[in-house]
Design an enzyme around this catalytic site. Structure first.
Site, PDB file in Angstrom:
ATOM      1  N   ARG A 175     -15.484  12.071   8.304  1.00 28.76           N
ATOM      2  CA  ARG A 175     -14.255  12.749   8.751  1.00 28.76           C
ATOM      3  C   ARG A 175     -13.900  13.898   7.817  1.00 28.76           C
ATOM      4  O   ARG A 175     -13.416  14.941   8.240  1.00 28.76           O
ATOM      5  CB  ARG A 175     -13.098  11.742   8.808  1.00 28.76           C
ATOM      6  CG  ARG A 175     -13.212  10.754   9.962  1.00 28.76           C
ATOM      7  CD  ARG A 175     -12.263   9.583   9.764  1.00 28.76           C
ATOM      8  NE  ARG A 175     -10.901   9.993   9.568  1.00 28.76           N
ATOM      9  CZ  ARG A 175     -10.001   9.339   8.825  1.00 28.76           C
ATOM     10  NH1 ARG A 175     -10.330   8.204   8.226  1.00 28.76           N
ATOM     11  NH2 ARG A 175      -8.777   9.780   8.692  1.00 28.76           N
ATOM     12  N   LYS A 212      -8.761  -1.908   5.259  1.00 30.76           N
ATOM     13  CA  LYS A 212      -8.918  -2.332   3.865  1.00 30.76           C
ATOM     14  C   LYS A 212      -7.847  -3.350   3.497  1.00 30.76           C
ATOM     15  O   LYS A 212      -8.102  -4.305   2.764  1.00 30.76           O
ATOM     16  CB  LYS A 212      -8.864  -1.106   2.937  1.00 30.76           C
ATOM     17  CG  LYS A 212     -10.106  -0.219   3.110  1.00 30.76           C
ATOM     18  CD  LYS A 212      -9.999   1.102   2.375  1.00 30.76           C
ATOM     19  CE  LYS A 212      -9.163   2.115   3.087  1.00 30.76           C
ATOM     20  NZ  LYS A 212      -9.253   3.488   2.695  1.00 30.76           N
ATOM     21  N   HIS A 244       0.851  -1.191   0.000  1.00 34.11           N
ATOM     22  CA  HIS A 244       0.000   0.000   0.000  1.00 34.11           C
ATOM     23  C   HIS A 244       0.885   1.239   0.000  1.00 34.11           C
ATOM     24  O   HIS A 244       1.848   1.320   0.749  1.00 34.11           O
ATOM     25  CB  HIS A 244      -0.900   0.023   1.249  1.00 34.11           C
ATOM     26  CG  HIS A 244      -1.753   1.244   1.305  1.00 34.11           C
ATOM     27  ND1 HIS A 244      -2.905   1.360   0.581  1.00 34.11           N
ATOM     28  CD2 HIS A 244      -1.597   2.430   1.969  1.00 34.11           C
ATOM     29  CE1 HIS A 244      -3.443   2.542   0.795  1.00 34.11           C
ATOM     30  NE2 HIS A 244      -2.667   3.217   1.634  1.00 34.11           N
ATOM     31  N   SER A 284      -8.206   3.252   8.997  1.00 30.76           N
ATOM     32  CA  SER A 284      -8.858   3.328   7.692  1.00 30.76           C
ATOM     33  C   SER A 284      -8.052   2.551   6.649  1.00 30.76           C
ATOM     34  O   SER A 284      -8.584   1.713   5.913  1.00 30.76           O
ATOM     35  CB  SER A 284      -8.985   4.810   7.304  1.00 30.76           C
ATOM     36  OG  SER A 284      -9.220   4.971   5.944  1.00 30.76           O
ATOM     37  N   ASP A 329     -15.495   2.057   6.658  1.00 28.17           N
ATOM     38  CA  ASP A 329     -14.524   3.092   6.284  1.00 28.17           C
ATOM     39  C   ASP A 329     -15.151   4.099   5.330  1.00 28.17           C
ATOM     40  O   ASP A 329     -14.889   5.296   5.429  1.00 28.17           O
ATOM     41  CB  ASP A 329     -13.279   2.466   5.651  1.00 28.17           C
ATOM     42  CG  ASP A 329     -12.277   3.543   5.250  1.00 28.17           C
ATOM     43  OD1 ASP A 329     -11.841   4.286   6.153  1.00 28.17           O
ATOM     44  OD2 ASP A 329     -11.969   3.667   4.057  1.00 28.17           O
TER      45      ASP A 329
HETATM   46  N1  URA Z   1      -6.171   7.083   3.085  1.00 31.67           N
HETATM   47  C1  URA Z   1      -7.133   6.289   3.589  1.00 31.67           C
HETATM   48  O1  URA Z   1      -7.471   5.255   3.018  1.00 31.67           O
HETATM   49  N2  URA Z   1      -7.718   6.678   4.747  1.00 31.67           N
HETATM   50  C2  URA Z   1      -7.380   7.790   5.412  1.00 31.67           C
HETATM   51  O2  URA Z   1      -7.929   8.059   6.463  1.00 31.67           O
HETATM   52  C3  URA Z   1      -6.383   8.609   4.867  1.00 31.67           C
HETATM   53  C4  URA Z   1      -5.785   8.229   3.700  1.00 31.67           C
END
Ligand code: URA
Length: 435
Positions: free
Chosen positions: A168, A187, A82, A183, A161
């Site tokens: 947010r 994933k 990631h 977050s 999320d």
């Molecule tokens: N990328 C994400 O997937 N979540 C966040 O909160 C910030 C960046």
């Protein structure tokens, strides 16, 4: 249990239990807890923080809020990577074929671009015919057959999320390490890999602007993985300048193909080899990063990494001739040269602004619904550290019209800084965490 009490406990600096976190996540996803209470909790977390175990519990509850990917039918070690997002970041297209050609399975789910950063799925879709909307069976079948497949993230992966991030975004609670870490990692955990390599970008083009913030985020994410029984490690990498020379979807695929054939820019090649080495060590294919780096380099030199990418593109329905005949990939209406307006050493190129210039050319989206021009983007001819004379070509813009180029040029020129002395440039790899 009452949501009021959960909010009050966090407001007063208490540590939430796993049950309280589960109550919040499940209630919020089901629509039983309203946005105003979720906002109050997000702000309390923003102000009070979370302990490592609270953050891990939050992540695991989010992970299980929707579909998860079961990779048990795929033999061998499954890895994922990631990146926290940057400009010109096409490393997945290089490192994933390298490690897959050495037997590490990459079942990768990626996202689309929004704002100044590009998205892996948009880049991949610039290859004519290539599909990223595969069914779960098609996806797993390709991973079993050739060891590598990249698809768009499915609709119901971590719905908690999606809801929480949207909230947010409008309640000034994005910039909270436990909320960002949970977050991202929810994933990654839901996508099912055994080991996860995190490329945490730092600098003007990154989400995290300082090295210290990036380290804190990286440590939080590595810790979450260990609480969840997975392996993760992180590299903190430079994003004060774009990575490589290509910014824009098809241009980035072209640069990745060049890199896979040993002709890529030095910075991109170095980072891809480092990332690949990190995965190879985590997957037990090498004893240390040096040995893994040599293995990774060998897969570029012997052509197997490029062949693996070709196999993946073919399996996903893409036109493989576009990987060597770039005319099939790039068809800009206008090619436009951007020239230096003064002489000196390029001190810096504000990377976020460079990404915004690329969006202005048509390569990205400002809003989710915007269409993308796959052939649009920027090919940098000079980068920070280079000396330029007035009139030298700094970049080539690709776009659908001269007007778009003129508008983007103003953004790009304003993002440049010149000086008399050569600038001090930070190394590409700024730190390694969890190796
Ligand atoms: N990328 C994400 O997937 N979540 C966040 O909160 C910030 C960046």
């Amino acid at each position: 249990m009452r949501m009021y009490d959960v909010i009050a406990k966090k407001r007063d600096g208490g540590e939430l239990t796993r049950e309280e976190i589960a109550y919040f996540i499940h209630g919020y996803v089901k629509g039983e807890i309203p946005d105003y209470q979720a906002s109050a909790l997000a702000m309390a977390v923003y102000l009070r923080g979370m302990t490592a175990r609270e953050t891990a519990w939050l992540t695991m509850e989010m992970e299980h809020s929707g579909d998860t990917v079961d990779l048990s039918s795929v033999e061998g070690i499954k890895a994922d990577k990631h990146s926290t997002g940057g400009v010109g970041d096409k490393t997945t297209f290089v490192l994933a074929p390298i490690v897959a050609s050495l037997g590490v399975r990459m079942a990768k789910m990626s996202g689309r671009g929004l704002g100044h950063t590009g998205g892996t799925i948009d880049k991949l879709e610039s290859i004519p015919g290539l599909r990223t909307d595969l069914s779960r069976d098609e996806f797993l079948g390709i991973v079993r057959d050739i060891g590598l497949c990249i698809v768009a993230q499915s609709g119901n992966l971590v719905p908690a999320d999606k809801k929480l991030y949207a909230l947010r975004d409008v309640t000034a609670t994005v910039e909270s390490v436990p909320l960002i870490a949970s977050s991202i990692m929810s994933k990654k955990l839901a996508a099912g890999a055994d080991c996860i390599l995190l490329d945490v970008k730092t600098g003007s083009g990154a989400f995290m602007k300082t090295l210290e913030e990036s380290r804190v985020l990286a440590k939080a994410m590595v810790e979450i993985a260990s609480h969840a029984g997975r392996r993760a490690a992180a590299l903190i990498t430079e994003m004060d300048r774009p990575l490589g020379c290509a910014v824009g979807n098809a241009l980035e695929v072209m640069e990745a193909c060049e890199t896979l054939q040993g002709r890529g820019p030095d910075d991109l090649t170095e980072l891809c080899l480092e990332l690949a080495a990190g995965i190879l060590v985590m997957a037990g294919k090498a004893e240390n990063l040096e040995q893994a780096g040599r293995l990774a380099h060998g897969q570029i030199a012997n052509g197997q990494a490029f062949e693996k990418f070709r196999q993946m593109v073919q399996a996903q329905g893409g036109d493989v001739s576009a990987l060597t005949d770039y005319d099939a990939l790039l068809a800009p209406v206008v090619r436009y040269e951007v020239r230096a307006r003064q002489e000196g050493f390029l001190q810096s190129l504000n990377t976020e602004q460079c990404g915004i210039a690329s969006v202005a050319l048509g390569a990205g989206r400002e809003k989710k619904e915007d269409a993308i021009d796959y052939s649009a983007g920027i090919l940098l001819k000079k980068k920070p550290g280079d000396f330029v004379h007035a009139g030298d070509v700094l970049a080539e813009f690709h776009a659908a019209s001269e007007k778009l180029c003129h508008d983007a040029e103003e953004i790009f020129q304003n993002a440049l800084q010149y000086g008399k002395e050569a600038p001090h440039l930070r190394p590409l790899i700024l730190d390694r965490i969890g190796f």
